[in-house]
Design an enzyme around this catalytic site. Structure first.
Site, PDB file in Angstrom:
ATOM      1  N   GLY A 100      -5.247   8.093   5.378  1.00  0.00           N
ATOM      2  CA  GLY A 100      -4.153   9.190   6.002  1.00  0.00           C
ATOM      3  C   GLY A 100      -2.999   9.470   4.913  1.00  0.00           C
ATOM      4  O   GLY A 100      -2.678  10.591   4.859  1.00  0.00           O
ATOM      5  N   ARG A 156       2.684   6.031  -3.177  1.00  0.00           N
ATOM      6  CA  ARG A 156       3.815   6.846  -3.540  1.00  0.00           C
ATOM      7  C   ARG A 156       3.916   6.845  -5.019  1.00  0.00           C
ATOM      8  O   ARG A 156       4.260   7.639  -5.853  1.00  0.00           O
ATOM      9  CB  ARG A 156       5.065   6.649  -2.899  1.00  0.00           C
ATOM     10  CG  ARG A 156       4.892   6.988  -1.400  1.00  0.00           C
ATOM     11  CD  ARG A 156       5.975   6.298  -0.401  1.00  0.00           C
ATOM     12  NE  ARG A 156       6.119   6.719   0.810  1.00  0.00           N
ATOM     13  CZ  ARG A 156       5.280   6.571   1.628  1.00  0.00           C
ATOM     14  NH1 ARG A 156       4.242   5.730   1.566  1.00  0.00           N
ATOM     15  NH2 ARG A 156       5.404   7.012   3.027  1.00  0.00           N
ATOM     16  N   SER A 214       7.622   9.525  11.813  1.00  0.00           N
ATOM     17  CA  SER A 214       6.591   9.328  10.962  1.00  0.00           C
ATOM     18  C   SER A 214       6.749   9.430   9.452  1.00  0.00           C
ATOM     19  O   SER A 214       7.267  10.776   9.087  1.00  0.00           O
ATOM     20  CB  SER A 214       5.154  10.415  11.348  1.00  0.00           C
ATOM     21  OG  SER A 214       4.318  10.306  10.273  1.00  0.00           O
ATOM     22  N   ARG A 271      -7.355  -3.027   9.651  1.00  0.00           N
ATOM     23  CA  ARG A 271      -6.438  -3.820  10.351  1.00  0.00           C
ATOM     24  C   ARG A 271      -7.017  -4.685  11.625  1.00  0.00           C
ATOM     25  O   ARG A 271      -6.752  -5.621  11.877  1.00  0.00           O
ATOM     26  CB  ARG A 271      -5.020  -2.942  10.845  1.00  0.00           C
ATOM     27  CG  ARG A 271      -4.374  -2.107   9.387  1.00  0.00           C
ATOM     28  CD  ARG A 271      -2.847  -2.613   9.456  1.00  0.00           C
ATOM     29  NE  ARG A 271      -2.572  -1.683   8.467  1.00  0.00           N
ATOM     30  CZ  ARG A 271      -2.147  -2.048   7.270  1.00  0.00           C
ATOM     31  NH1 ARG A 271      -2.408  -3.224   6.730  1.00  0.00           N
ATOM     32  NH2 ARG A 271      -1.646  -1.307   6.319  1.00  0.00           N
ATOM     33  N   ASP A 289       1.899  -0.870  11.964  1.00  0.00           N
ATOM     34  CA  ASP A 289       0.670  -1.093  11.670  1.00  0.00           C
ATOM     35  C   ASP A 289       0.450  -2.753  11.717  1.00  0.00           C
ATOM     36  O   ASP A 289      -0.613  -3.173  11.635  1.00  0.00           O
ATOM     37  CB  ASP A 289       0.525  -1.217   9.986  1.00  0.00           C
ATOM     38  CG  ASP A 289       0.504   0.479   9.499  1.00  0.00           C
ATOM     39  OD1 ASP A 289      -0.122   1.325  10.444  1.00  0.00           O
ATOM     40  OD2 ASP A 289       0.641   0.693   8.559  1.00  0.00           O
ATOM     41  N   GLN A 337       4.597   9.456   7.102  1.00  0.00           N
ATOM     42  CA  GLN A 337       3.810  10.511   6.313  1.00  0.00           C
ATOM     43  C   GLN A 337       4.231  11.810   6.519  1.00  0.00           C
ATOM     44  O   GLN A 337       4.005  12.611   5.578  1.00  0.00           O
ATOM     45  CB  GLN A 337       2.225  10.178   6.797  1.00  0.00           C
ATOM     46  CG  GLN A 337       1.834   8.586   6.610  1.00  0.00           C
ATOM     47  CD  GLN A 337       0.289   8.303   7.027  1.00  0.00           C
ATOM     48  OE1 GLN A 337      -0.177   9.432   7.911  1.00  0.00           O
ATOM     49  NE2 GLN A 337      -0.201   7.431   6.715  1.00  0.00           N
ATOM     50  N   LYS A 371       0.740  -1.274  -0.041  1.00  0.00           N
ATOM     51  CA  LYS A 371       0.222   0.047   0.087  1.00  0.00           C
ATOM     52  C   LYS A 371       0.746   1.189  -0.009  1.00  0.00           C
ATOM     53  O   LYS A 371       0.494   2.283  -0.791  1.00  0.00           O
ATOM     54  CB  LYS A 371      -0.899   0.035   1.376  1.00  0.00           C
ATOM     55  CG  LYS A 371      -1.905   1.118   1.420  1.00  0.00           C
ATOM     56  CD  LYS A 371      -2.981   0.625   2.403  1.00  0.00           C
ATOM     57  CE  LYS A 371      -2.870   1.248   3.871  1.00  0.00           C
ATOM     58  NZ  LYS A 371      -3.046   2.312   4.166  1.00  0.00           N
ATOM     59  N   SER A 372       1.918   1.446   0.905  1.00  0.00           N
ATOM     60  CA  SER A 372       2.500   2.445   1.012  1.00  0.00           C
ATOM     61  C   SER A 372       3.328   2.805  -0.383  1.00  0.00           C
ATOM     62  O   SER A 372       3.448   3.981  -0.792  1.00  0.00           O
ATOM     63  CB  SER A 372       3.865   2.246   2.026  1.00  0.00           C
ATOM     64  OG  SER A 372       3.302   2.460   3.152  1.00  0.00           O
TER      65      SER A 372
HETATM   66  C1  S3P Z   1       2.541   5.067   6.068  1.00  0.00           C
HETATM   67  C2  S3P Z   1       3.173   5.311   7.349  1.00  0.00           C
HETATM   68  C3  S3P Z   1       2.787   5.017   8.778  1.00  0.00           C
HETATM   69  C4  S3P Z   1       1.531   3.825   8.714  1.00  0.00           C
HETATM   70  C5  S3P Z   1       0.734   4.207   7.516  1.00  0.00           C
HETATM   71  C6  S3P Z   1       1.489   4.252   6.174  1.00  0.00           C
HETATM   72  C7  S3P Z   1       3.163   5.451   5.048  1.00  0.00           C
HETATM   73  O1  S3P Z   1       2.017   5.978   9.274  1.00  0.00           O
HETATM   74  O2  S3P Z   1       0.915   3.520   9.913  1.00  0.00           O
HETATM   75  O3  S3P Z   1      -0.300   2.931   7.511  1.00  0.00           O
HETATM   76  O4  S3P Z   1       2.733   5.142   3.926  1.00  0.00           O
HETATM   77  O5  S3P Z   1       3.804   6.249   4.909  1.00  0.00           O
HETATM   78  P1  S3P Z   1       2.837   7.430  10.263  1.00  0.00           P
HETATM   79  O6  S3P Z   1       3.704   7.633   9.225  1.00  0.00           O
HETATM   80  O7  S3P Z   1       1.740   8.151  10.567  1.00  0.00           O
HETATM   81  O8  S3P Z   1       3.361   6.630  11.162  1.00  0.00           O
END
Ligand code: S3P
Length: 426
Positions: free
Chosen positions: A93, A27, A164, A385, A311, A166, A22-23
């Site tokens: 998010g 991107r 983080s 999750r 996660d 994100q 997913k991450s």
């Molecule tokens: C993610 C970073 C994590 C993770 C989220 C995906 C990402 O969050 O919990 O599911 O893809 O960068 P945080 O950066 O808020 O910890």
């Protein structure tokens, strides 16, 4: 939708391909939208979160076409266009936080919205550094919707209290459009997919320990095959370890060291887990993972472990309930800011099915091994999750459990139940 999980009476056996990370999918579609030319992304995630990112990029004038079921081409002139309507990030998010960084430095205004759960999540963590760069973002008391009024940005040297990916990605993406060298320093290194991908696309990016710097850069198009998601594999890793006599082979999983905390924890607990066929694909390490039913012992999970398995903590709680002795999870307070408060919800659910678990402000303490009784309904608070973690717990309960809101698994892993069925009686 309610789903009854019937306890398994036979081992889980066989080999499965875990769907796309997913991450990395998020991107890939966002960054290729910024690159002039045609990018190809193979094995793009079918999860609703990544589809939210894809739709947002389309609304910004980028042409995105499916070449087959899992392959997309992204055709961009490298310049985003003012969207005609608010940009709906759904439950994601990652979409909202990364896009806020991309949009802050554009020469147009945009609005980022989200569903009920996303609209409750904290956005101050991105508004604050972006504002220091000169961004103009109006919010609902630091929550969505975010109105991003595009401005000329200047670099910042930002020291974050939070580890983080994100927030880091948001700042680095804004840095691509800012004058000067933008730096982001975090207390513990979070996942580095942004750094790896931007580097492979020609961005001027430098990494020095926990500090990453970037300056204005033009990106080259991307040609990538996204590996399987270790955060999705985690449900099968735990299922394989706790269902007696199981043995599962998970193919083509991304094993970026910033994501493999769960593998280290399984080893610490004495679980049988092996990486096979380790290789590198477009700058990301990939391997197959073999896991076998194991006798486990409790351990401590804290500090630098946490961003590497953030996660996976709900399903690790299920694992810990099957380990002899005490497992302590601490330094994980940000778990309360995920799609749901993943400390209170997990503690309440596991107590209900019979685990010995105690809530702490920044984690939980579990004493195992306990027989899980089940025979109840578990609420999942629109959190994918939690849905899949409780499903795995349900496999080893004495009585069936009913999982409320099962359909939320579609957020990251629509294929979850089919793959689990494939292993039952395998
Ligand atoms: C993610 C970073 C994590 C993770 C989220 C995906 C990402 O969050 O919990 O599911 O893809 O960068 P945080 O950066 O808020 O910890």
């Amino acid at each position: 939708m309610k789903k009854q999980v019937i306890p398994v009476t036979a081992p889980l056996r066989g080999q499965i391909e875990i769907p796309s990370d997913k991450s990395i999918s998020h991107r890939a579609v966002m960054f290729s939208s910024l690159a002039k030319g045609r990018s190809v992304i193979r094995n793009f995630s079918k999860g609703a979160d990544c589809i939210s990112s894809l739709n947002v990029c389309r609304k910004l004038g980028v042409s995105i076409n499916y070449l087959d079921d899992k392959t997309i081409e992204v055709i961009s002139d490298g310049v985003l266009k003012e969207p005609a309507a608010p940009l709906d990030c759904g439950n994601s998010g990652t979409t909202m936080r990364l896009m806020s960084g991309i949009l802050a430095g554009q020469n147009f205004n945009s609005v980022l919205t989200g569903d009920e759960s996303l609209s409750k999540r904290p956005m101050k963590r991105v508004i604050e550094p972006l504002s220091l760069m000169g961004a103009d973002i109006a919010s609902n008391d630091n929550k969505a919707p975010l109105t991003v009024n595009g401005k000329k940005l200047h670099a910042v040297d930002y020291i974050s209290k939070l580890a983080s990916a994100q927030v880091k990605s948001c700042v680095l993406l804004a840095g691509l459009f800012a004058d000067g060298v933008t730096s982001f320093t975090e207390p513990v290194r979070s996942r580095d997919h942004t750094e790896r991908m931007l580097k492979s696309m020609g961005a001027d990016i430098k990494i020095d320990g926990n500090r990453v710097s970037v300056s204005k850069s033009e990106l080259k198009p991307l040609d990538i095959t996204v590996p399987g998601d270790i955060s999705s594999a985690a449900f099968f890793i735990v299922a394989g370890l706790v269902v007696p006599e199981s043995e599962i082979l998970l193919k083509n999983i991304g094993v970026n060291p910033a994501r493999t905390g769960i593998i280290d924890v399984v080893k610490r607990m004495g679980g049988a887990i092996e990486l096979l066929n380790e290789r590198d694909e477009q700058g990301e390490p990939v391997a197959d993972i073999r896991v076998k039913y194991s006798k486990l012992k409790g351990c401590e999970i804290s500090g630098a472990d946490i961003p590497r398995l953030i996660d996976e903590l709900p399903v690790i709680a299920v694992l810990a309930a099957q380990a002899e002795g005490m497992t302590v999870v601490k330094d994980a307070g940000d778990l309360r800011n995920k799609e749901a408060d993943r400390i209170t919800t997990v503690v309440n659910a596991l107590k209900l099915i019979g685990a010995d678990i105690e809530e702490k402000t920044d984690g939980f303490v579990i004493n195992g091994k306990t027989e899980l009784r089940g025979g109840c309904e578990l609420e999942t608070f629109h959190d994918h999750r939690l849905v899949m973690s409780y499903y795995v717990a349900g496999l080893i309960c004495k009585e069936p459990v009913v999982i409320d809101g099962f359909e939320w698994s579609k957020i990251s892993f629509p294929e979850f139940e089919t793959l689990m069925e494939n292993l039952k009686g395998g």
